[in-house]
Design a protein around this motif. Sequence first.
Motif, mmCIF file in Angstrom:
data_model
loop_
_atom_site.group_PDB
_atom_site.id
_atom_site.type_symbol
_atom_site.label_atom_id
_atom_site.label_comp_id
_atom_site.label_asym_id
_atom_site.label_seq_id
_atom_site.Cartn_x
_atom_site.Cartn_y
_atom_site.Cartn_z
ATOM 1 N N ASP A 1 58.868 37.381 56.028
ATOM 2 C CA ASP A 1 58.122 35.994 54.876
ATOM 3 C C ASP A 1 57.079 35.286 55.056
ATOM 4 O O ASP A 1 56.826 34.534 54.593
ATOM 5 C CB ASP A 1 59.210 36.657 53.821
ATOM 6 C CG ASP A 1 60.241 37.828 52.661
ATOM 7 O OD1 ASP A 1 59.615 38.164 52.915
ATOM 8 O OD2 ASP A 1 61.375 37.157 52.343
ATOM 9 N N ASP A 2 58.482 34.292 56.512
ATOM 10 C CA ASP A 2 57.271 33.495 56.825
ATOM 11 C C ASP A 2 56.513 34.089 57.749
ATOM 12 O O ASP A 2 55.774 32.735 58.137
ATOM 13 C CB ASP A 2 58.471 32.816 57.523
ATOM 14 C CG ASP A 2 59.511 32.298 56.568
ATOM 15 O OD1 ASP A 2 59.388 32.110 55.314
ATOM 16 O OD2 ASP A 2 60.354 32.572 57.205
ATOM 17 N N ARG B 1 59.192 24.855 61.897
ATOM 18 C CA ARG B 1 59.123 24.153 60.724
ATOM 19 C C ARG B 1 59.960 25.306 59.770
ATOM 20 O O ARG B 1 60.764 24.646 59.260
ATOM 21 C CB ARG B 1 58.029 24.016 60.243
ATOM 22 C CG ARG B 1 57.657 23.031 60.313
ATOM 23 C CD ARG B 1 56.441 22.578 59.822
ATOM 24 N NE ARG B 1 55.270 23.261 59.482
ATOM 25 C CZ ARG B 1 54.055 23.867 60.627
ATOM 26 N NH1 ARG B 1 54.244 22.600 61.512
ATOM 27 N NH2 ARG B 1 52.566 24.499 60.706
ATOM 28 N N TYR B 2 60.553 26.644 60.366
ATOM 29 C CA TYR B 2 60.820 27.535 59.686
ATOM 30 C C TYR B 2 61.957 28.193 60.718
ATOM 31 O O TYR B 2 62.613 29.140 59.847
ATOM 32 C CB TYR B 2 59.515 29.448 59.283
ATOM 33 C CG TYR B 2 58.744 29.161 58.503
ATOM 34 C CD1 TYR B 2 58.850 29.443 57.093
ATOM 35 C CD2 TYR B 2 57.472 28.604 59.164
ATOM 36 C CE1 TYR B 2 58.392 28.848 56.166
ATOM 37 C CE2 TYR B 2 56.526 27.614 57.753
ATOM 38 C CZ TYR B 2 56.829 28.757 56.522
ATOM 39 O OH TYR B 2 55.958 28.114 55.766
ATOM 40 N N GLY B 3 63.001 27.251 61.108
ATOM 41 C CA GLY B 3 63.777 27.159 61.707
ATOM 42 C C GLY B 3 63.880 27.964 63.200
ATOM 43 O O GLY B 3 65.339 28.326 63.398
ATOM 44 N N TYR B 4 63.183 27.787 63.737
ATOM 45 C CA TYR B 4 62.854 28.358 65.466
ATOM 46 C C TYR B 4 63.793 27.383 66.379
ATOM 47 O O TYR B 4 63.503 26.610 66.015
ATOM 48 C CB TYR B 4 61.367 28.774 65.275
ATOM 49 C CG TYR B 4 61.583 30.101 66.881
ATOM 50 C CD1 TYR B 4 61.552 30.368 67.421
ATOM 51 C CD2 TYR B 4 60.739 28.615 67.939
ATOM 52 C CE1 TYR B 4 61.538 30.932 68.784
ATOM 53 C CE2 TYR B 4 61.214 28.921 69.477
ATOM 54 C CZ TYR B 4 61.053 30.150 69.772
ATOM 55 O OH TYR B 4 61.016 30.640 70.878
ATOM 56 N N HIS C 1 62.019 37.349 60.328
ATOM 57 C CA HIS C 1 61.935 36.073 58.586
ATOM 58 C C HIS C 1 60.665 36.668 58.439
ATOM 59 O O HIS C 1 59.545 35.324 58.900
ATOM 60 C CB HIS C 1 61.606 35.128 59.837
ATOM 61 C CG HIS C 1 62.648 34.274 59.750
ATOM 62 N ND1 HIS C 1 63.337 33.931 61.417
ATOM 63 C CD2 HIS C 1 64.029 33.339 59.524
ATOM 64 C CE1 HIS C 1 64.533 33.844 61.387
ATOM 65 N NE2 HIS C 1 64.793 32.491 60.520
ATOM 66 N N MET D 1 57.037 27.931 63.948
ATOM 67 C CA MET D 1 58.052 28.791 63.811
ATOM 68 C C MET D 1 59.241 27.581 63.576
ATOM 69 O O MET D 1 59.962 28.130 63.168
ATOM 70 C CB MET D 1 57.922 29.250 65.279
ATOM 71 C CG MET D 1 56.835 30.328 64.979
ATOM 72 S SD MET D 1 57.057 31.429 66.943
ATOM 73 C CE MET D 1 58.750 32.123 66.528
ATOM 74 N N GLU E 1 52.692 32.331 56.903
ATOM 75 C CA GLU E 1 52.410 31.105 56.644
ATOM 76 C C GLU E 1 52.059 30.456 58.663
ATOM 77 O O GLU E 1 51.578 29.902 58.680
ATOM 78 C CB GLU E 1 53.126 30.101 56.416
ATOM 79 C CG GLU E 1 53.262 30.462 55.197
ATOM 80 C CD GLU E 1 51.943 29.797 54.561
ATOM 81 O OE1 GLU E 1 51.230 28.899 55.036
ATOM 82 O OE2 GLU E 1 51.032 30.355 53.197
ATOM 83 N N ILE E 2 53.133 31.111 59.175
ATOM 84 C CA ILE E 2 53.152 30.490 60.768
ATOM 85 C C ILE E 2 52.428 31.089 61.415
ATOM 86 O O ILE E 2 51.628 30.569 62.311
ATOM 87 C CB ILE E 2 54.300 31.276 60.898
ATOM 88 C CG1 ILE E 2 55.963 31.122 60.630
ATOM 89 C CG2 ILE E 2 54.400 32.183 62.903
ATOM 90 C CD1 ILE E 2 56.734 31.510 60.984
#
Length: 364
Positions: free
Chosen positions: A242-243, A219-222, A240, A217, A246-247
């Motif tokens: 769309d992410d 890595r995706y901006g958490y 999020h 998370m 992968e998360i």
Amino acid sequence: MKLNCFFTSYMRCLNALRCLASLCCIVMLASVAAHATAPSQDALLTGIRENLKYVKRKSASATAFSTPTHTITWKDLRITLEDLLTTLPTLPAGADLPSSQFMLVEVTSNCLVTGYYEPLVEVSATRTQTFAYPLYRLPKEISGNRQGRRFFSRRQIDLEHALAGKGLEIAYARDPVDVFFLQVQGSGRLRFRDGHTQRLRYAGHNGWGYTSIIPAMERYGYPQDIKTTMQTMRRFLAAHPDDVPEILTANPRYIFFQQTYGGPYGAMGVPLSPMLDVAVDPKNIALGSVLIVQGSLPDPAGGADIPFTSMALAQDTGAAIQGDRLDLFCGHGSNAATLAGLLQHPAQIYLLLSRRAPAAQSSQ
């Protein structure tokens, strides 16, 4: 308003639990039996009986677990449970257990207490455009002797559809995050589109170790500078979408379910009682133990943590429950989910031990 009412009762319950004047004074939960958030004395006695059944199946002389100061055998636990069943019914509501009969043994002074609950997930019996995320039964390939060996990973199951079309689908959820958190909790309730409900319990896993999704998370901006709760995680995942694939697949472990009635059930195979039963690491605390938890619970209004002392029964385990960690079963529904999501607090853990137990006598 409903949530406020719940927490009003919850905080009354905590106020009734907050006094442990010394280690000789052991608080019973019977004094708060009127509150739905606290277990009744009947639930406590039932849980102790179930612990006793479990402990009696063990070799009496074998070591159940060790504390920093004591080696605890299954006989020590059995005697303690038997003495509790004899003593508790004779005490007035709210009375303390007599220190002449019971003692506390410190297990750890630095335990992380978290919470879990029984989620309710909206599902469809058939796959639709809206309900597209399956909940799976345990595949026969990993049942029996193969349980625990590595099978398909979460990525293979969720993104590559490795189990699709094999007749293992129990139901379909509308949100993969609901499926993920149901797996984290290990059991739950399904509500189908026609209104009927069905309980699920843990049936097995794919043999992969548990990995937290929080680094993925991040890595995706958490944000790394906030206190992480289930609520903050869900809000981020909802923002999020769309992410999410992968998360979630950062945790390769996958949980399979079986339909059940009654429960929810813990690792001992008996129904769990809210605000009484806990999941433990059995290497640190044996299933069947009676514990005293001294720590704090979150203030739902965002104020200072609320001190509490409570009895707890070790009846469950979990892949994420390792070392000095204890997971309190908070019940089912949105109120329980809120409490479970907020609860991440330090505590001291003590083993309740009868003074007739050999381990107690050897220390006197």
